[in-house]
Structure formats: C-alpha cells, structure tokens
Design an enzyme around this catalytic site. Structure first.
Site, PDB file in Angstrom:
ATOM      1  N   LYS A 127      17.250  45.196  39.238  1.00  0.00           N
ATOM      2  CA  LYS A 127      16.190  46.571  38.774  1.00  0.00           C
ATOM      3  C   LYS A 127      14.117  45.559  38.663  1.00  0.00           C
ATOM      4  O   LYS A 127      14.420  45.183  38.181  1.00  0.00           O
ATOM      5  CB  LYS A 127      16.100  46.439  37.508  1.00  0.00           C
ATOM      6  N   HIS A 186      22.282  46.175  42.640  1.00  0.00           N
ATOM      7  CA  HIS A 186      22.632  45.802  40.354  1.00  0.00           C
ATOM      8  C   HIS A 186      21.147  45.444  40.594  1.00  0.00           C
ATOM      9  O   HIS A 186      20.798  45.783  39.036  1.00  0.00           O
ATOM     10  CB  HIS A 186      23.336  45.784  40.110  1.00  0.00           C
ATOM     11  N   HIS A 239      21.196  48.791  27.242  1.00  0.00           N
ATOM     12  CA  HIS A 239      21.440  48.846  28.434  1.00  0.00           C
ATOM     13  C   HIS A 239      20.927  47.194  29.321  1.00  0.00           C
ATOM     14  O   HIS A 239      21.241  46.946  30.013  1.00  0.00           O
ATOM     15  CB  HIS A 239      21.731  50.083  29.296  1.00  0.00           C
TER      16      HIS A 239
END
Length: 593
Positions: free
Chosen positions: A247, A245, A476
């Site tokens: 980034k 996950h 998000h």
C-alpha cells in the site's frame, strides 16, 4: 503470572474440528454450516470472503432481539465441537458476557432519537470525511521528526483525530500541485478513489498497481474504463496464494515528489472507523541538472531500495517512475525500506526481502547494548497465516531470529528469556467496536487456519488503545517493535503492510539456503541511530496527545503498552464462525453464510 515466561501450549485448550491443508490468510475458506444467501448486491471490490461477509451483514443485519435461539438459521447454531475444560471452543459467543443493555455508539444513539428523514441524513453523514479545524501544515509539523500518522476516525472525539490524516488530506493541493500519481494497493474501489482527489487533480494521470486476476481483474478494468486518465498495471503473481498487498502512493508535484507508505486499502471502509498507519515522506525537491547518480541518496539508502523494489515488478510503466525517483533528492529520508516481493531467493538476494531484509538492517545498523538481548518483541497485525504445528517451525526459529537481531554478534537467548507478545483483536474487541461485528471483515483469520495452531493463541494480547481514543476503532495497521520489559523504550519500530504470515515475510527452503516469498509487502523501519539518538532507543510516548514530552525522542506507539494478555474467556476473532449470544454495538449478531 510471570510475564517473561513463555506461554505453555494448551493452556487455553484445544480446538478439535477437522483441519485442512495450508492456506493463505486472505483465502477466507469457510467450513461453517451454510445458510440461505441474503439478497444483497455483491461488492465491486470484495478483497476477501471475510470482507464480502461484512458487506452482507451491513446490508442486511440480523438483530439480536429479533432472532430467538429457537429460530436461529442453521449457520448460527453451535457446531459440534469437543469441549475442553479450559478451552476456547469455536462455537458461537457462549462465553461472552451478555450485557443488560446493548452497547451503542454515540452516533447511533443520536440517530435513533431523530425523525426518519434525520435518520437517513445521519446514515449518509457517517461516511463523510472526519473534519477538524487543524491546519494541514500543523498536522505535518506535529508528526516531526518521525512523520508517522494515524488515519482519521469517524465517531470518536475530535481531539483523538488531532494529528491524524484522511486520504483527502494526503491528496490535498495544500501538500503540492499534483502532476501525476501511482497508487499501489490490494483492494481498490476505483470510483471512490478518484473522488478522493481534489476536483482540479481528478483528470491527472493515475497509475493503479494491483494484483487482480481473472474475474476480479475484469471487474477492475470495467471500473476504471470510464476514467481516461486511469491506467492499470498488473503485478506479477506467480506464486499460489500470493497477493499484491503493498500500500503505497507516489505523488509527483510541480514542486517535487512525495512517497506515502501506509496500511489502508483504497476503499471507503478502510478510511472510516479503523486504525491505520501512514508514513508521509518529506517533499523531495528535484535534483539540479547534471547531478551525480549518487546525489540525493539518504543515509538509509531509501532511494536505491525504493528503485530496487519497483524494479522487482519488471514493468515498463514503473520504469518511468524509477527514473522520476532518481531525478529527486531523497537525502532527508530517515527511515529504512523493508519490502517483500514474490520469488525464491538465494545468496545475497536472500537478504533483500522479507524478514531477512529486516534482519540485515538490524544487524548492520544497531549497536549491541548490554541487557537488550532479553527485550520482548511485540507484533500487532490484522490477519494470520499458518505458522506450523508448533512455535519452533517458523515463529521462533527463522522469523523470531530476525526479529530479535540487535547488532552483530549478539547472542540469541532462548524463548523463555525472550518473550514474544502478539496483539490481535479478541471477539469482544470486535463486538464492542464502532462498527460492531462487521469490523471483523477486515480481520480474516479463518477457522481452518486457527484450528491447526491453538498453541499460537497463548501468545495473544488484546487490542487496547485508550490513550489514543482508538480502542473501539479496530486495527488494520500492522506494527512490530522491540521494547524494553517495562515498554518505556523501543530499540526499533516497524509499520508495514505485512501481517503475521510466511506468505508475507518469507520462509526458508533447501536447508536454509533459499527464502520463499509469495506476496508483495512494504513497510518502513524506524531506528534510533537514523534520528541521531545517542541512547540507541526511542522513548515511548505513553500519551500521544501530551505536549510536554520531547517529540524528538518519544515515539507515538498507536496502542497502549505494556500489552494486556488475553483473559481465560477471551478468544481471538475468527471471522467464519457465528457469534449470536451477545449483540454488538449496533444490536446485531454475526451469522456468516
């Protein structure tokens, strides 16, 4: 209402559908009734079942006015649920207000009034990169000293994109002459990603670090095959339900090195109409030949922590980048790295990752100040995992204890004196958003998880970002902070990829001697001490566009404070149930298959 009082379980009623076993927040398992599948091509980068559903709804929307109640498909009809007097029930949107006029975005209204050819052009334009007249260097300067930015959003007033960045800005030659790069991410559209690089950099070596397996891995390799400069690196994921996950971008230039830690997937939708967070490092110069191995480290130990994080992948491809990082001067870094990596950790290793990593940094780098032990913890996220049968199982025990740490030897207060405020979009937040119901595809909180923990929803607060002009750009981004009761000061602020889940943050096993983490996550922690603030706190920048406030002390929190608690009719967005009784901002309903 006493805002400092702990919410009481059951104050919003109970959900009574059958439950299921523990699930990851990204599994997207649906127990909603099935409807006939729509004829639309599957996305090449599905990410999750919630994203797939969003894609289908965008490709073949169901108009509110076109679907009378008697003609609704089976999935849109209300599940049989035992209704509680005060409760949020998991039916469709029967409790939503039914506006006389469908909410429309300014762009949709302008498109509607034009000729067919203009409408087609308008549909194409909406995916173009938001632009403004700001010089990129002005954007960077405006972000000092925190170097924390939001992503540009299409469909909002230009002033609200002031100081914001698009991925094309980050990869711009104005920021450096690119030599090679690495992209770490969860969901990746390779052709789209390549096109975000300037033409002169599109053939530069690009390493993509991912967590795909089986069929999705094959699809990713097929997508990357046409690009000779693209290599793929699969992250080790041995734990069930674990995800890659993280980034992050590592950008090597002729002029130096830059690290970018952010919250966006590498797909078009995540850089279009969502609120995302970015930390952009300074340009790190190369160290002189023969420099000491200790040279180039920051006071936050960022360089050694970043190397340790890359080392956890145990990948030869990343060993090359570990060496590159060691060759550069990262001493100007003022943030702390907070990462998670899959595994079971004991002894000193337990404090290297997850919420125990955050606990260690807060314990060692915060000075206890009288009165701050009662400051609330505010969490904001886009997905939720299983918390257990009540708040004592994880949320207010091990996880809450880490979040409440402020220096050494500080006494922990009971829950009633130390409130927790959780910000997660309501159904109405999603319905009235720029994207409408399809925005909920990036909020994959599933029914089977939600129905097991109605107690959690008593902590929920709405997504509100009016001062930044982003209330309708669904979040998000994931943030956590410790704020004063009036939310005028912050003891710390964290932006991260980690949602509210044990998979992301870790959970204790073996009587607390072992920390179990399923996923890779990464974020950066801002502490006042690293920015030489003698008061030991950041002031909150209530209006992030006001120029009169001292940017050296005021932190640009990307949503409105203090948070506003859900009202009696508000319910959290749950992606895999229908919402058919009120139209979204595009006049559509949500009817998952």
């Amino acid at each position: 209402m006493n805002r400092n009082a702990a919410p009481q379980p059951g104050s919003y009623g109970k959900w009574t559908l059958s439950s299921s076993d523990e699930e990851s927040e990204d599994l997207g398992t649906s127990s909603a009734p099935k409807v006939k599948a729509r004829a639309s091509p599957p996305p090449q980068h599905p990410c999750s079942d919630a994203r797939k559903e969003s894609y289908k709804m965008k490709s073949n929307p169901l108009k509110f006015e076109e679907v009378p109640a008697k003609e609704l498909p089976p999935a849109a009809k209300k599940p049989k649920i035992e209704r509680e007097d005060a409760g949020w029930c998991l039916s469709s949107s029967e409790d939503e207000s039914k506006p006389e006029k469908t909410v429309k975005s300014e762009r949709d209204e302008s498109c509607k009034e034009q000729a067919p050819k203009s409408q087609e052009k308008c549909a194409q334009d909406k995916y173009r990169t938001p632009s403004d007249a700001q010089d990129p260097w002005d954007v960077l300067k405006a972000g000092e000293p925190f170097r924390f930015y939001l992503t540009k959003v299409t469909g909002i007033k230009p002033k609200y994109n002031t100081g914001a960045l698009h991925i094309k800005d980050i990869l711009s030659p104005l920021f450096g002459t690119l030599v090679s790069s690495v992209q770490f991410n969860y969901c990746i559209d390779v052709p789209w990603l390549v096109m975000q690089y300037p033409k002169e950099f599109r053939d530069k070596p690009l390493l993509i670090v991912h967590g795909e397996k089986k069929e999705s891995k094959v699809r990713l390799h097929e997508a990357a095959h046409p690009y000779e400069n693209v290599r793929l690196c699969q992250a080790r994921l041995d734990m069930a339900f674990g995800t890659h996950h993280t980034k992050m971008m590592l950008l090597l230039y002729e002029e130096g090195l830059r690290v970018v830690i952010h919250t966006s997937n590498l797909i078009r939708d995540d850089w279009y109409q969502k609120t995302q967070g970015i930390w952009l490092s300074p340009l790190y110069p190369k160290l002189p030949e023969g420099s000491s191995s200790l040279a180039g480290e920051s006071r936050t130990n960022f360089r050694s922590d970043l190397v340790a994080y890359l080392s956890s992948y145990n990948s030869p491809s990343l060993k090359e980048w570990m060496d590159i990082i060691k060759q550069h001067d990262l001493s100007e870094t003022r943030v702390y790295l907070v990462g998670s990596t899959p595994g079971r950790f004991q002894g000193n290793d337990k404090e290297k990752w997850g919420h125990f990593r955050l606990r260690k940094i807060l314990r060692e780098n915060c000075s206890p100040i009288a009165g701050r032990e009662s400051w609330p913890v505010i969490g904001q996220f886009s997905s939720i995992g299983s918390m257990g049968s009540d708040q004592s199982k994880w949320l207010h025990s091990e996880f809450g204890e880490s979040m409440k740490t402020l220096g050494k030897g500080v006494k922990m207060l009971p829950l009633s004196e130390n409130p927790l405020q959780l910000i997660y979009p309501s159904v109405d937040n999603v319905r009235t958003s720029l994207e409408g119901y399809p925005a909920g595809g990036s909020l994959p909180y599933g029914l089977q998880t939600a129905q097991k923990q109605p107690w959690l929803h008593t902590y929920f607060h709405k997504w509100k970002a009016e001062t930044s002009g982003r209330s309708r750009a669904m979040p998000h981004i994931k943030t956590y902070m410790r704020a004063s009761p009036d939310c005028q000061e912050l003891a710390w602020f964290l932006v991260t990829s980690a949602n509210l889940s044990k998979a992301a943050w870790g959970s204790l096993e073996k009587n607390g001697s072992q920390l179990f983490i399923r996923s890779y996550e990464l974020g950066v922690l801002f502490l006042p001490s690293a920015f030489d603030l003698p008061t030991g706190s950041f002031h909150v920048k209530l209006n992030i566009y006001a120029k009169k406030e001292d940017s050296g002390r005021t932190f640009p929190v990307p949503f409105d404070l203090p948070p506003e608690r859900y009202s009696g009719k508000d319910r959290p967005w749950v992606w895999n149930i229908p919402y058919v009784n009120a139209p979204d901002s595009h006049g559509n309903i949500w009817c998952p298959s």
